[in-house]
Design an enzyme around this catalytic site. Sequence first.
Site, PDB file in Angstrom:
ATOM      1  N   ASP A   1      83.249  26.403  57.659  1.00 21.62           N
ATOM      2  CA  ASP A   1      82.314  27.399  57.133  1.00 21.62           C
ATOM      3  C   ASP A   1      82.836  27.997  55.830  1.00 21.62           C
ATOM      4  O   ASP A   1      84.025  27.849  55.479  1.00 21.62           O
ATOM      5  CB  ASP A   1      82.140  28.502  58.194  1.00 21.62           C
ATOM      6  CG  ASP A   1      80.778  29.171  58.135  1.00 21.62           C
ATOM      7  OD1 ASP A   1      80.118  29.073  57.088  1.00 21.62           O
ATOM      8  OD2 ASP A   1      80.394  29.801  59.138  1.00 21.62           O
TER       9      ASP A   1
ATOM     10  N   ASP B   1      71.116  29.084  58.868  1.00 25.79           N
ATOM     11  CA  ASP B   1      71.319  30.026  59.971  1.00 25.79           C
ATOM     12  C   ASP B   1      69.996  30.415  60.607  1.00 25.79           C
ATOM     13  O   ASP B   1      69.976  31.077  61.638  1.00 25.79           O
ATOM     14  CB  ASP B   1      72.023  31.294  59.468  1.00 25.79           C
ATOM     15  CG  ASP B   1      73.540  31.132  59.478  1.00 25.79           C
ATOM     16  OD1 ASP B   1      74.034  30.139  60.036  1.00 25.79           O
ATOM     17  OD2 ASP B   1      74.232  32.007  58.913  1.00 25.79           O
TER      18      ASP B   1
END
Length: 735
Positions: A479, A547
Site C-alpha cells: 500500500d 477503496d
Amino acid sequence: MQIIYHEQSRTFHLRNSVTSYIFRIIDPGYPVHLYYGKAIHDREDFDHLLEAAPRPMSVLIADDGSELSLEHLKLEYPVYGTGDMRPPALDIRASNGSRLLDLRYESHRITEGKPGIPGLPAVYCDDSSEAMTLQIRLKDAKTGLAVILNYTVTEYAPAMMRSAEIINEGTQEIVLEHAMSLSLDLPDRDYDMIMLTGAWARERSVKRNPLHEGAQSISSMRGFSSPHFNPFIALCRKNCTETEGEVTGLSFVYSGNFLAEAYCDTYDTVRLRMGIHPDTFKWHLAPQASFHTPEAVLAYSCTGLNGMSQIFHKLYAERLVRGYWRGRPRPVLLNNWEATYFDFDEAKLLGIAAEAKKLGIELFVMDDGWFTNRRNDRSGLGDWEYDPERFPYGLGHYTEAIRDMGMMAGIWIEPEMVSPGTKIFREHPDWVIHEEGRPMHPGRHEYVLNFADPDVVQYIFEKLDRLLSEGGFDYVKWDMNRSMSDVFAASLPHQDELMHRYILGVYSLYERLIRKYPKTLFESCASGGGRFDPGMLYYAPQCWTSDDTDAYERQKIQYGTSMVYPVSSMGSHVSAVPNHQLGRTVSLKTRAETAYFGTFGYEMDVSKMTEDEKEQTRRHIAFMKANRQLLQFGTFWRLKSPFESNETVWMTVSEDKTEAVVAYYRCLQQINRGFRRIRLAGLDPDRLYHVSELEIDVYGDELMHTGLILSDGSGGERVSGTDFLSRLYMLRAVS
Ligand code: GLA
C-alpha cells in the site's frame, strides 16, 4: 512487423499489421515525422508529406530557398532554440546557462527484439522475433549531448514503445530540465481527447473533450501517478465509438510524477508529449553519464476504443506483467480489512478463515493492523514487527494455521511510509522526507521515507525479507497512502532529482523482493487505485482498483480502468451491505457478478453471512473458479457505458471464440420502457452459440448484428428485478 530504411531518402517506415509510423531525416540532420496511423504501402520516399509552404514570420532552417521551418514541420524529438516554437521534448541548461540545442542525426541501428531500460519498468519480449527496435542517435556538436531515440514495434500486440537515452559526451555538466519520453506531432487537431480522471474512491472516470487551441494536459505532481489523473490519454476522431473509428492511445510506464499533454498550435496541428513532469524534475548529467527516460506506449486502433484497449490489455497482461503469475488465474481471496478494520487478533482471523475455507476461498489476506503499535492509522508504520498481543505465538504460527486449513496466506504492508513515534522515526529522522526547520505536513497521519536513499531501501528490504521468509507469505498487498509534500532530502545534492530517484528506489525494492520471492503474488495499492499504472504492473501483477467496493460504483471504476488495464490486473471484491463507503445495498448476486470481472475476492466477515448467503457465495466462488481463465484472460469488450446511461454492458470472449460471458447491469429500475437490444462483439460469426438465460441457439453474426434482446416485449422486462440488477449470459459454441 518490419522496420524499413530507405537509404536514399533517409526515410524510416516502422510497421506492423495495424499501423505505419514514418519519419525521415532532412538536411542538416533533423528527424521529421511524416505519418502515424493505419498501415499503408511502403514507398521509396514520402516527401510529398513534408509541409514546406513559405510562411511570413517563420524562423527557417537555412536561407537556401527551401522555406523549411522547424515550427511547421512535424518533429520527432523537438528542442528549444532552433526555430520550433512549440513545447519541447528536451530542454537543457548547459554550464554557461545556455538552453540552446541543435540535435542532428548521426547514425541509427535496427535490431531484433527490445532492450530493457536500466532501473525502470518496460515492456519486454519473450523472444527477439516478437519485436524490432530502431535506435536513432542524435548529437549536439556544441555541448556534446547525445540522444538515442528508441522505437520498438511489435506484432505480438500491435503497439509501439518509445523512450530516449540522453548521454553527456561533453566535458561540462549539463542539467536536463525536460526529458520527455515521447513527442508526436499530428497534422490536424480534429480529435477528442479522452482521459481517466477521479479522486480517492472514484478513480478513472472516462472523460472526453474536444481539442482546442493551446495546451490541454493532465499530470501528477503528488509523487505517485495518482487517482486524479491516470497516466494515459487518447486522441480519437469525433465519430469514434467503442467499436468503430480511429483512436491513438498513449500510456506511460511510470508510477511517479508525469505530464501528458496535447498542444494545439494555431495552424491546426497537435503535438502530443508524455514524460516525467518537468515542474518537479531536473537531472544533473555529469560528463559521460547518461539518463534513461521511462517508456511511453502508443496503441493505434481503427476499430474504436475497444481495439485500442485490447492492444494495451494483451501487451500489459502478457509482456509487462512478469514471472510466475503472468497468465495464471488469480486465487480467490478474502481480505479482512472491511471485515474487521484494526480490530482483530489471531483467533478472530482464524475464525473468519475457517468459514472462508468452507466457502471455497483460496487465499486469506491479513490487512493493516498486524504490527506493533497499530490500533488505528495514527501510529506503527515503519518498524514492521508483528504485534505479540495479537499474535501470541508469532506470525509463523498464524500462517501455518492458514496453510493447515488449505489456503495461502497474504499480508499487508506500507513500506514507503513511517508513523511518528516508531523506532525508525526516532533513530533516523533524516530518513524522512522533509526540510529541517520547517513544519512537516502529515497525510493520513504518516510521513514519507526517502526511498531515493539506498540505505533506506536496504533497511526496508531487510525488514520485509525477514517478514516474508519467517512468515512464509504467498501474497503481499503493498500500500501507499499519501501524496508527497515537504519534498526535500538532506542526503541529496540536487533536490529536483528527489521525486524521480524516489520512484527508482521503489522499483529497486520491488525488483529485489520479486527476485527473492518469485512466486509471491504482489498486489499494489495506494488508498485504493491511486497508483494503478503500467509501471506498477511490471512488479505487481494486480492492483487494488478502488477503496470504493460498492458494486454500482465499481462498474464505473472497472469500466474506466479497462480503457487501458487488463481485467486480470483489477483487484475486485464482494463487500458487505449496506456498503461501507456509500451505505447502498446491492444484492449479493450483483456484487459477485461485478467482482467476477477482476481478480475476485471478498472483503467482509463471511462468518456473519446467513446460511442462504453462504450457499449463494459457495456457488459464486465455484462459478468464478470454473470460469476465471475466460473472465480474467479472455478478450474484454465494453459495450455500454455507465457514464452515458443507466446501464452497463461488457463481455469477455475466449481466445478460440467458443465461449463468452456477457454481463448486463442496470442501475435504476424503470417502468414500461422500450425494448433494450445490445449488439455483441468479438464472436465467431459462423458459429452457433447457446445463450444461457434465454436458452436459445443463435449464430455469432446474429448476436453481433441483430443483437441480444434484453426485454421480452410484453411490457414487462425479461430482465426483471429492482435497482442495481445484474445478469450474466453465458455463451457456448454448439457448432
Ligand atoms: C488503504 C487501502 C485499504 C486498506 C487500508 C488499510 O486505504 O486502500 O484497502 O488496506 O489502506 O489501512
